[in-house]
Design a protein around this motif. Sequence first.
Motif, PDB file in Angstrom:
ATOM      1  N   VAL A  70     -14.723 -16.668 -17.842  1.00  0.00           N
ATOM      2  CA  VAL A  70     -16.179 -16.588 -17.901  1.00  0.00           C
ATOM      3  C   VAL A  70     -16.574 -15.713 -19.092  1.00  0.00           C
ATOM      4  O   VAL A  70     -15.998 -14.649 -19.317  1.00  0.00           O
ATOM      5  N   GLY A 104     -11.023  -6.607 -12.887  1.00  0.00           N
ATOM      6  CA  GLY A 104      -9.942  -5.628 -13.021  1.00  0.00           C
ATOM      7  C   GLY A 104     -10.144  -4.711 -14.217  1.00  0.00           C
ATOM      8  O   GLY A 104     -11.151  -4.789 -14.934  1.00  0.00           O
ATOM      9  N   GLY A 146      -8.493 -11.228  -8.118  1.00  0.00           N
ATOM     10  CA  GLY A 146      -7.647 -10.157  -7.580  1.00  0.00           C
ATOM     11  C   GLY A 146      -8.117  -9.794  -6.180  1.00  0.00           C
ATOM     12  O   GLY A 146      -9.020 -10.443  -5.620  1.00  0.00           O
ATOM     13  N   LEU A 166     -16.947 -11.295 -21.509  1.00  0.00           N
ATOM     14  CA  LEU A 166     -17.891 -11.310 -20.387  1.00  0.00           C
ATOM     15  C   LEU A 166     -18.819 -10.090 -20.318  1.00  0.00           C
ATOM     16  O   LEU A 166     -20.044 -10.222 -20.283  1.00  0.00           O
ATOM     17  N   LYS A 219      -9.467 -16.574 -14.943  1.00  0.00           N
ATOM     18  CA  LYS A 219      -9.080 -16.983 -16.303  1.00  0.00           C
ATOM     19  C   LYS A 219      -7.619 -17.424 -16.392  1.00  0.00           C
ATOM     20  O   LYS A 219      -7.262 -18.248 -17.212  1.00  0.00           O
ATOM     21  N   GLY A 263      -4.851 -12.335  -9.280  1.00  0.00           N
ATOM     22  CA  GLY A 263      -4.965 -11.123 -10.112  1.00  0.00           C
ATOM     23  C   GLY A 263      -3.625 -10.420 -10.215  1.00  0.00           C
ATOM     24  O   GLY A 263      -2.567 -11.053 -10.287  1.00  0.00           O
ATOM     25  N   LEU A 264      -3.655  -9.090 -10.150  1.00  0.00           N
ATOM     26  CA  LEU A 264      -2.416  -8.315 -10.285  1.00  0.00           C
ATOM     27  C   LEU A 264      -1.479  -8.510  -9.099  1.00  0.00           C
ATOM     28  O   LEU A 264      -0.281  -8.265  -9.197  1.00  0.00           O
ATOM     29  N   CYS A 310       0.838  -1.201   0.000  1.00  0.00           N
ATOM     30  CA  CYS A 310       0.000   0.000   0.000  1.00  0.00           C
ATOM     31  C   CYS A 310       0.877   1.258   0.000  1.00  0.00           C
ATOM     32  O   CYS A 310       1.880   1.318   0.708  1.00  0.00           O
ATOM     33  N   SER A 351     -15.374  -8.998 -10.823  1.00  0.00           N
ATOM     34  CA  SER A 351     -14.175  -8.315 -10.290  1.00  0.00           C
ATOM     35  C   SER A 351     -13.005  -8.666 -11.208  1.00  0.00           C
ATOM     36  O   SER A 351     -12.041  -9.288 -10.787  1.00  0.00           O
ATOM     37  N   GLY A 395     -14.020  -3.485  -7.432  1.00  0.00           N
ATOM     38  CA  GLY A 395     -12.615  -3.276  -7.781  1.00  0.00           C
ATOM     39  C   GLY A 395     -12.404  -2.403  -9.003  1.00  0.00           C
ATOM     40  O   GLY A 395     -13.237  -1.564  -9.356  1.00  0.00           O
ATOM     41  N   VAL A 422     -10.429 -20.649 -16.138  1.00  0.00           N
ATOM     42  CA  VAL A 422     -11.819 -20.554 -16.597  1.00  0.00           C
ATOM     43  C   VAL A 422     -12.111 -19.093 -16.927  1.00  0.00           C
ATOM     44  O   VAL A 422     -12.183 -18.242 -16.025  1.00  0.00           O
ATOM     45  N   PHE A 436      -4.161   2.152 -17.486  1.00  0.00           N
ATOM     46  CA  PHE A 436      -5.165   1.259 -18.069  1.00  0.00           C
ATOM     47  C   PHE A 436      -6.416   2.081 -18.327  1.00  0.00           C
ATOM     48  O   PHE A 436      -6.752   2.961 -17.534  1.00  0.00           O
ATOM     49  N   ILE A 487       2.213  -7.204  -9.800  1.00  0.00           N
ATOM     50  CA  ILE A 487       3.181  -6.690  -8.818  1.00  0.00           C
ATOM     51  C   ILE A 487       4.369  -7.655  -8.739  1.00  0.00           C
ATOM     52  O   ILE A 487       4.178  -8.852  -8.556  1.00  0.00           O
ATOM     53  N   LEU A 506       5.967  -7.832 -16.981  1.00  0.00           N
ATOM     54  CA  LEU A 506       5.785  -8.137 -15.559  1.00  0.00           C
ATOM     55  C   LEU A 506       5.108  -9.492 -15.347  1.00  0.00           C
ATOM     56  O   LEU A 506       5.501 -10.266 -14.470  1.00  0.00           O
ATOM     57  N   GLY A 524     -12.009  -9.401  -5.822  1.00  0.00           N
ATOM     58  CA  GLY A 524     -12.742 -10.671  -5.859  1.00  0.00           C
ATOM     59  C   GLY A 524     -12.506 -11.474  -4.587  1.00  0.00           C
ATOM     60  O   GLY A 524     -13.451 -12.046  -4.016  1.00  0.00           O
ATOM     61  N   LEU A 533      -5.921   1.025  -6.546  1.00  0.00           N
ATOM     62  CA  LEU A 533      -4.979   0.472  -5.566  1.00  0.00           C
ATOM     63  C   LEU A 533      -5.542  -0.806  -4.949  1.00  0.00           C
ATOM     64  O   LEU A 533      -6.768  -0.993  -4.895  1.00  0.00           O
TER      65      LEU A 533
HETATM   66  C1  FAD Z   1       2.235  -3.558 -12.374  1.00  0.00           C
HETATM   67  C2  FAD Z   1       1.279  -3.104 -11.327  1.00  0.00           C
HETATM   68  C3  FAD Z   1       1.762  -2.821 -10.059  1.00  0.00           C
HETATM   69  C4  FAD Z   1       0.892  -2.383  -9.075  1.00  0.00           C
HETATM   70  N1  FAD Z   1       1.386  -2.118  -7.831  1.00  0.00           N
HETATM   71  C5  FAD Z   1       0.558  -1.717  -6.858  1.00  0.00           C
HETATM   72  C6  FAD Z   1       1.054  -1.468  -5.550  1.00  0.00           C
HETATM   73  O1  FAD Z   1       2.248  -1.561  -5.292  1.00  0.00           O
HETATM   74  N2  FAD Z   1       0.167  -1.090  -4.587  1.00  0.00           N
HETATM   75  C7  FAD Z   1      -1.166  -0.968  -4.841  1.00  0.00           C
HETATM   76  O2  FAD Z   1      -1.933  -0.663  -3.925  1.00  0.00           O
HETATM   77  N3  FAD Z   1      -1.671  -1.199  -6.082  1.00  0.00           N
HETATM   78  C8  FAD Z   1      -0.839  -1.582  -7.080  1.00  0.00           C
HETATM   79  N4  FAD Z   1      -1.338  -1.817  -8.339  1.00  0.00           N
HETATM   80  C9  FAD Z   1      -2.790  -1.714  -8.553  1.00  0.00           C
HETATM   81  C10 FAD Z   1      -3.509  -2.957  -8.012  1.00  0.00           C
HETATM   82  O3  FAD Z   1      -2.775  -4.116  -8.322  1.00  0.00           O
HETATM   83  C11 FAD Z   1      -4.930  -3.046  -8.577  1.00  0.00           C
HETATM   84  O4  FAD Z   1      -5.597  -1.836  -8.300  1.00  0.00           O
HETATM   85  C12 FAD Z   1      -5.712  -4.207  -7.972  1.00  0.00           C
HETATM   86  O5  FAD Z   1      -5.046  -5.431  -8.147  1.00  0.00           O
HETATM   87  C13 FAD Z   1      -7.112  -4.287  -8.577  1.00  0.00           C
HETATM   88  O6  FAD Z   1      -7.763  -5.399  -8.040  1.00  0.00           O
HETATM   89  P1  FAD Z   1      -8.986  -6.112  -8.796  1.00  0.00           P
HETATM   90  O7  FAD Z   1      -9.322  -7.279  -7.953  1.00  0.00           O
HETATM   91  O8  FAD Z   1     -10.027  -5.112  -9.095  1.00  0.00           O
HETATM   92  O9  FAD Z   1      -8.402  -6.588 -10.207  1.00  0.00           O
HETATM   93  P2  FAD Z   1      -7.167  -7.475 -10.643  1.00  0.00           P
HETATM   94  O10 FAD Z   1      -6.130  -7.556  -9.590  1.00  0.00           O
HETATM   95  O11 FAD Z   1      -6.771  -6.934 -11.969  1.00  0.00           O
HETATM   96  O12 FAD Z   1      -7.781  -8.927 -10.829  1.00  0.00           O
HETATM   97  C14 FAD Z   1      -8.723  -9.225 -11.829  1.00  0.00           C
HETATM   98  C15 FAD Z   1      -8.673 -10.707 -12.145  1.00  0.00           C
HETATM   99  O13 FAD Z   1      -9.790 -11.043 -12.982  1.00  0.00           O
HETATM  100  C16 FAD Z   1      -9.374 -12.024 -13.912  1.00  0.00           C
HETATM  101  N5  FAD Z   1     -10.318 -12.022 -15.036  1.00  0.00           N
HETATM  102  C17 FAD Z   1     -10.493 -11.061 -15.977  1.00  0.00           C
HETATM  103  N6  FAD Z   1     -11.475 -11.419 -16.844  1.00  0.00           N
HETATM  104  C18 FAD Z   1     -11.927 -12.628 -16.433  1.00  0.00           C
HETATM  105  C19 FAD Z   1     -12.938 -13.517 -16.916  1.00  0.00           C
HETATM  106  N7  FAD Z   1     -13.700 -13.206 -17.958  1.00  0.00           N
HETATM  107  N8  FAD Z   1     -13.125 -14.705 -16.275  1.00  0.00           N
HETATM  108  C20 FAD Z   1     -12.367 -15.027 -15.183  1.00  0.00           C
HETATM  109  N9  FAD Z   1     -11.393 -14.219 -14.694  1.00  0.00           N
HETATM  110  C21 FAD Z   1     -11.186 -13.021 -15.293  1.00  0.00           C
HETATM  111  C22 FAD Z   1      -7.984 -11.553 -14.284  1.00  0.00           C
HETATM  112  O14 FAD Z   1      -7.222 -12.581 -14.886  1.00  0.00           O
HETATM  113  C23 FAD Z   1      -7.444 -11.117 -12.918  1.00  0.00           C
HETATM  114  O15 FAD Z   1      -6.808 -12.197 -12.271  1.00  0.00           O
HETATM  115  C24 FAD Z   1      -0.487  -2.234  -9.359  1.00  0.00           C
HETATM  116  C25 FAD Z   1      -0.967  -2.496 -10.644  1.00  0.00           C
HETATM  117  C26 FAD Z   1      -0.097  -2.924 -11.619  1.00  0.00           C
HETATM  118  C27 FAD Z   1      -0.603  -3.175 -12.999  1.00  0.00           C
END
Ligand code: FAD
Length: 458
Positions: free
Chosen positions: A216, A237, A152, A399, A174, A180-181, A97, A235, A430, A214, A391, A186, A261, A155, A438
């Motif tokens: 969706v 991303g 992520g 989906l 998937k 996730g990220l 964070c 969720s 998310g 999988v 992004f 990260i 990455l 989720g 974040l």
């Molecule tokens: C390189 C990088 C570094 C970062 N570093 C930091 C940090 O140091 N500190 C911080 O606070 N934030 C950081 N962030 C931001 C943070 O990682 C994101 O804000 C956070 O992970 C978002 O969470 P989320 O669950 O919404 O989505 P995500 O973490 O993006 O997860 C979404 C998941 O959904 C899956 N998915 C997508 N479509 C489908 C589908 N149709 N069916 C099934 N699964 C699917 C994806 O494969 C993924 O695994 C960073 C981001 C990046 C890109």
Amino acid sequence: MGNPKAFLTINRKEAGYRPVWERIEDFGEVEQTLNNEDRILQASRCMDCGIPFCHWSCPVGNRMPEWQDALYKGKWQEAYEMLAATNNFPEFTGRVCPALCEKSCVLNLQGAPVTIRENEVAIAEHAFNEGYVKPNPPKKRTGKKVAVIGSGPAGLAAADMLNRKGHKVTVYEKDEVLGGLLRLGIPDFKLNKKIISRRLALLEAEGITFNVNVEVGKTISTKELLNKYDAVCISIGAGKPRDLVVEGRDLKGVHFALELLQQQNRVVRGLDIPKEERISAEGKHVLVIGGGDTGSDCVGTSARQKAASITQIEILSMPPADFNPDTPWPLWPNILKTSSSHKEGATRRWSLATKRFVGENGILTGVEVADTKTGETEIIQADLVFLSMGFVHPVHEGLLDALAVTYDARGNVAVTAPSKTSVEKVFVAGDAQSGASLVVRAIDSGRKAATAIHKYLS
Ligand SMILES: Cc1cc2nc3c(=O)[nH]c(=O)nc-3n(C[C@H](O)[C@H](O)[C@H](O)COP(=O)(O)OP(=O)(O)OC[C@H]3O[C@@H](n4cnc5c(N)ncnc54)[C@H](O)[C@@H]3O)c2cc1C
């Protein structure tokens, strides 16, 4: 509040980082830890302010003064319980964070806030090491089924909260691996992936079902999904990277940041990437376009891959070094941020707009940039470019389009009520809702979506 005057006598002490020469030789976490005595002294610096701005600025509303006090008194378990009450995954946020709380800590007016983030991760690690973080499955099941799409932090937080309420939760991912990220964005040097697996094992033991590989909308149809579940939480991303559509974009050597990455995360995990697909900065001149955190992760990864040189450019002008009158305390300050990766050796430049990619025989050799203030152009030598300009929104194709959710003006999933999409029984959490943000905001959003889904199901 244990020691009302500690902030006057005890200085802020950070655990610091492993030395550069050592850490660029591996992908291990760069941050070090303090011993318990020093950690407790750091917690004692909290002044238990009348208005806890730290709590106000924390997206999940962590009750910082309370758990600093418990930590100061050596009540580690109590501190963990308070922390876990508002944050599902303090072991993640304690590592990655940006700590909005520390920026708004009253002691930050003197530039020496309480080490809240480090204290958080110390409490979480102590809790795991002492063995009091145990699976705690719900006593009763409601008979309702919820699908969470994407594993992520959003989720996972939603799944955790819904499972605690007794709903049967199935997470679909998937990718071949969960997180996730956190897992595939990260780098390991900021977050060791065993930390994610440790939490996932708990969630699984508590009754959540995880399915990887999988997608969706492709592997399972949205019709099947809606028939099978009483509610769905999207969720997924904000997976659509911002592109730079200029001359030479298709030259060999120009990549999105996540291509590097994700691949490096997979390599560290032991996956064998065919040589022709491997992106390696070894011996190359690397240019990272975009001055944010993703760009900084590309810098750190390139340093570990032994790049010949690393330059990071940003289109905006250089922010002030320590104080910005536009964002005074207790706001998040828009000032120059120098990450541990930057200290590993990168040239950073500002006010540069990318005009075109230059190459020979289809292979990148440089990038023409223009100074946004003077208009002067130059060519920066580069064999590898990583586009790290953020992004735009979640991926619509697949989906989201199949579900026919409506989007907001920025292309994120729109809500008609808290966390509720325009489609019956479909909710969102998310980055898919907020746009790229974040980890801590994703956790908060997952918690809020779970509340909305539970209300809907009840
Ligand atoms: C390189 C990088 C570094 C970062 N570093 C930091 C940090 O140091 N500190 C911080 O606070 N934030 C950081 N962030 C931001 C943070 O990682 C994101 O804000 C956070 O992970 C978002 O969470 P989320 O669950 O919404 O989505 P995500 O973490 O993006 O997860 C979404 C998941 O959904 C899956 N998915 C997508 N479509 C489908 C589908 N149709 N069916 C099934 N699964 C699917 C994806 O494969 C993924 O695994 C960073 C981001 C990046 C890109």
